[in-house]
Design a protein around this motif. Structure first.
Motif, PDB file in Angstrom:
ATOM      1  N   CYS A  36      51.464 -18.249  15.352  1.00  0.00           N
ATOM      2  CA  CYS A  36      52.049 -19.117  16.308  1.00  0.00           C
ATOM      3  C   CYS A  36      50.461 -19.240  17.116  1.00  0.00           C
ATOM      4  O   CYS A  36      50.386 -18.391  17.856  1.00  0.00           O
ATOM      5  CB  CYS A  36      52.941 -19.761  16.858  1.00  0.00           C
ATOM      6  N   PRO A  37      50.101 -20.627  17.138  1.00  0.00           N
ATOM      7  CA  PRO A  37      48.799 -19.907  18.649  1.00  0.00           C
ATOM      8  C   PRO A  37      49.586 -20.169  20.470  1.00  0.00           C
ATOM      9  O   PRO A  37      48.333 -19.599  20.714  1.00  0.00           O
ATOM     10  CB  PRO A  37      47.784 -21.459  18.469  1.00  0.00           C
ATOM     11  N   TRP A  38      50.715 -20.062  19.842  1.00  0.00           N
ATOM     12  CA  TRP A  38      50.902 -20.377  21.160  1.00  0.00           C
ATOM     13  C   TRP A  38      51.162 -18.863  21.431  1.00  0.00           C
ATOM     14  O   TRP A  38      50.941 -18.618  22.811  1.00  0.00           O
ATOM     15  CB  TRP A  38      51.997 -21.296  21.802  1.00  0.00           C
ATOM     16  N   ASN A  39      51.487 -18.116  20.704  1.00  0.00           N
ATOM     17  CA  ASN A  39      51.504 -16.656  21.324  1.00  0.00           C
ATOM     18  C   ASN A  39      50.260 -16.092  21.441  1.00  0.00           C
ATOM     19  O   ASN A  39      50.306 -14.730  21.623  1.00  0.00           O
ATOM     20  CB  ASN A  39      52.423 -15.855  19.888  1.00  0.00           C
ATOM     21  N   GLU A  40      49.661 -16.185  20.758  1.00  0.00           N
ATOM     22  CA  GLU A  40      48.066 -15.842  21.160  1.00  0.00           C
ATOM     23  C   GLU A  40      48.029 -14.521  22.782  1.00  0.00           C
ATOM     24  O   GLU A  40      47.605 -13.701  22.382  1.00  0.00           O
ATOM     25  CB  GLU A  40      46.891 -15.773  21.197  1.00  0.00           C
ATOM     26  N   SER A  41      48.520 -14.388  23.450  1.00  0.00           N
ATOM     27  CA  SER A  41      48.174 -13.616  24.518  1.00  0.00           C
ATOM     28  C   SER A  41      49.068 -12.748  24.294  1.00  0.00           C
ATOM     29  O   SER A  41      48.906 -11.604  25.131  1.00  0.00           O
ATOM     30  CB  SER A  41      48.293 -14.856  25.566  1.00  0.00           C
ATOM     31  N   GLU A  42      50.337 -12.980  24.288  1.00  0.00           N
ATOM     32  CA  GLU A  42      51.377 -11.876  24.010  1.00  0.00           C
ATOM     33  C   GLU A  42      50.958 -10.799  22.673  1.00  0.00           C
ATOM     34  O   GLU A  42      51.163  -9.884  23.035  1.00  0.00           O
ATOM     35  CB  GLU A  42      52.811 -12.370  23.663  1.00  0.00           C
ATOM     36  N   ILE A  43      50.629 -11.651  22.042  1.00  0.00           N
ATOM     37  CA  ILE A  43      49.937 -10.739  21.252  1.00  0.00           C
ATOM     38  C   ILE A  43      48.563  -9.802  21.320  1.00  0.00           C
ATOM     39  O   ILE A  43      48.944  -8.479  21.044  1.00  0.00           O
ATOM     40  CB  ILE A  43      49.469 -11.285  19.576  1.00  0.00           C
ATOM     41  N   ALA A  44      47.881 -10.679  21.529  1.00  0.00           N
ATOM     42  CA  ALA A  44      47.010  -9.798  22.358  1.00  0.00           C
ATOM     43  C   ALA A  44      47.325  -8.446  23.297  1.00  0.00           C
ATOM     44  O   ALA A  44      46.347  -7.115  23.135  1.00  0.00           O
ATOM     45  CB  ALA A  44      45.528 -10.252  23.047  1.00  0.00           C
ATOM     46  N   ARG A  45      48.493  -8.797  24.069  1.00  0.00           N
ATOM     47  CA  ARG A  45      48.499  -7.462  25.331  1.00  0.00           C
ATOM     48  C   ARG A  45      49.329  -6.681  24.499  1.00  0.00           C
ATOM     49  O   ARG A  45      49.198  -5.755  24.828  1.00  0.00           O
ATOM     50  CB  ARG A  45      50.065  -8.395  26.110  1.00  0.00           C
ATOM     51  N   HIS A  46      50.303  -6.963  23.938  1.00  0.00           N
ATOM     52  CA  HIS A  46      50.638  -6.439  22.510  1.00  0.00           C
ATOM     53  C   HIS A  46      49.804  -5.023  21.763  1.00  0.00           C
ATOM     54  O   HIS A  46      50.193  -3.835  21.984  1.00  0.00           O
ATOM     55  CB  HIS A  46      51.976  -6.385  21.697  1.00  0.00           C
ATOM     56  N   PHE A  47      48.941  -6.024  21.354  1.00  0.00           N
ATOM     57  CA  PHE A  47      47.694  -4.829  21.012  1.00  0.00           C
ATOM     58  C   PHE A  47      46.962  -4.288  21.586  1.00  0.00           C
ATOM     59  O   PHE A  47      46.423  -2.815  21.686  1.00  0.00           O
ATOM     60  CB  PHE A  47      46.992  -6.070  20.196  1.00  0.00           C
ATOM     61  N   TYR A  48      46.612  -4.330  22.882  1.00  0.00           N
ATOM     62  CA  TYR A  48      46.311  -3.967  24.097  1.00  0.00           C
ATOM     63  C   TYR A  48      46.989  -2.604  24.387  1.00  0.00           C
ATOM     64  O   TYR A  48      46.858  -1.586  23.831  1.00  0.00           O
ATOM     65  CB  TYR A  48      45.967  -4.468  25.208  1.00  0.00           C
ATOM     66  N   TRP A  49      47.850  -3.016  24.394  1.00  0.00           N
ATOM     67  CA  TRP A  49      49.200  -1.823  24.695  1.00  0.00           C
ATOM     68  C   TRP A  49      49.331  -0.313  23.567  1.00  0.00           C
ATOM     69  O   TRP A  49      49.145   0.334  23.782  1.00  0.00           O
ATOM     70  CB  TRP A  49      50.193  -1.874  24.745  1.00  0.00           C
ATOM     71  N   TRP A  50      49.580  -1.422  22.336  1.00  0.00           N
ATOM     72  CA  TRP A  50      49.432   0.336  21.378  1.00  0.00           C
ATOM     73  C   TRP A  50      48.138   0.551  21.489  1.00  0.00           C
ATOM     74  O   TRP A  50      48.201   1.953  20.808  1.00  0.00           O
ATOM     75  CB  TRP A  50      49.813  -1.029  20.016  1.00  0.00           C
ATOM     76  N   ASP A  51      47.077   0.150  20.911  1.00  0.00           N
ATOM     77  CA  ASP A  51      45.863   0.460  21.082  1.00  0.00           C
ATOM     78  C   ASP A  51      45.532   1.082  22.328  1.00  0.00           C
ATOM     79  O   ASP A  51      44.938   2.726  22.055  1.00  0.00           O
ATOM     80  CB  ASP A  51      44.951  -0.574  21.554  1.00  0.00           C
ATOM     81  N   HIS A  52      46.244   1.602  23.302  1.00  0.00           N
ATOM     82  CA  HIS A  52      45.701   2.113  24.442  1.00  0.00           C
ATOM     83  C   HIS A  52      47.086   3.077  24.545  1.00  0.00           C
ATOM     84  O   HIS A  52      45.976   4.862  24.311  1.00  0.00           O
ATOM     85  CB  HIS A  52      46.325   1.239  25.734  1.00  0.00           C
ATOM     86  N   ILE A  53      47.690   3.310  23.676  1.00  0.00           N
ATOM     87  CA  ILE A  53      48.735   4.223  23.309  1.00  0.00           C
ATOM     88  C   ILE A  53      48.584   5.254  22.378  1.00  0.00           C
ATOM     89  O   ILE A  53      48.268   6.213  22.127  1.00  0.00           O
ATOM     90  CB  ILE A  53      50.821   3.702  23.159  1.00  0.00           C
TER      91      ILE A  53
END
Length: 82
Positions: A36-53
């Motif tokens: 769902c497009p309204w979840n894009e910011s949450e998904i981006a934030r999680h991918f940032y965290w996971w990539d950083h980890i």
């Protein structure tokens, strides 16, 4: 999501050796559908965290990190630090 606590989030990521891959949001533990497009910011934030980890673990010489997925869609994948 946790924007007011960057130092604590960074500290947690530095100590992380396992990822429970669930897309959460400000009001609850899991979004309803990652497509769902309204979840894009949450998904981006999680991918940032996971990539950083992953990068933090890679910099410590860790060859593998374990990640368990919750939703069986294509957005949840298992990673290795290559």
């Amino acid at each position: 999501m946790l924007h007011d606590q960057p130092e604590l989030v960074e500290l947690a990521m530095e100590r992380c050796d396992y990822i429970h891959a669930r897309f959460g949001h400000e009001q609850g533990p899991q979004i309803n559908d990652p497509r769902c497009p309204w979840n894009e910011s949450e998904i981006a934030r999680h991918f940032y965290w996971w990539d950083h980890i992953l990068e933090l673990n890679k910099s410590r010489g860790v060859k593998k990190i374990y990640m368990s997925r919750v939703w069986t869609g294509t957005l949840y994948v298992n990673f290795t630090t290559k």
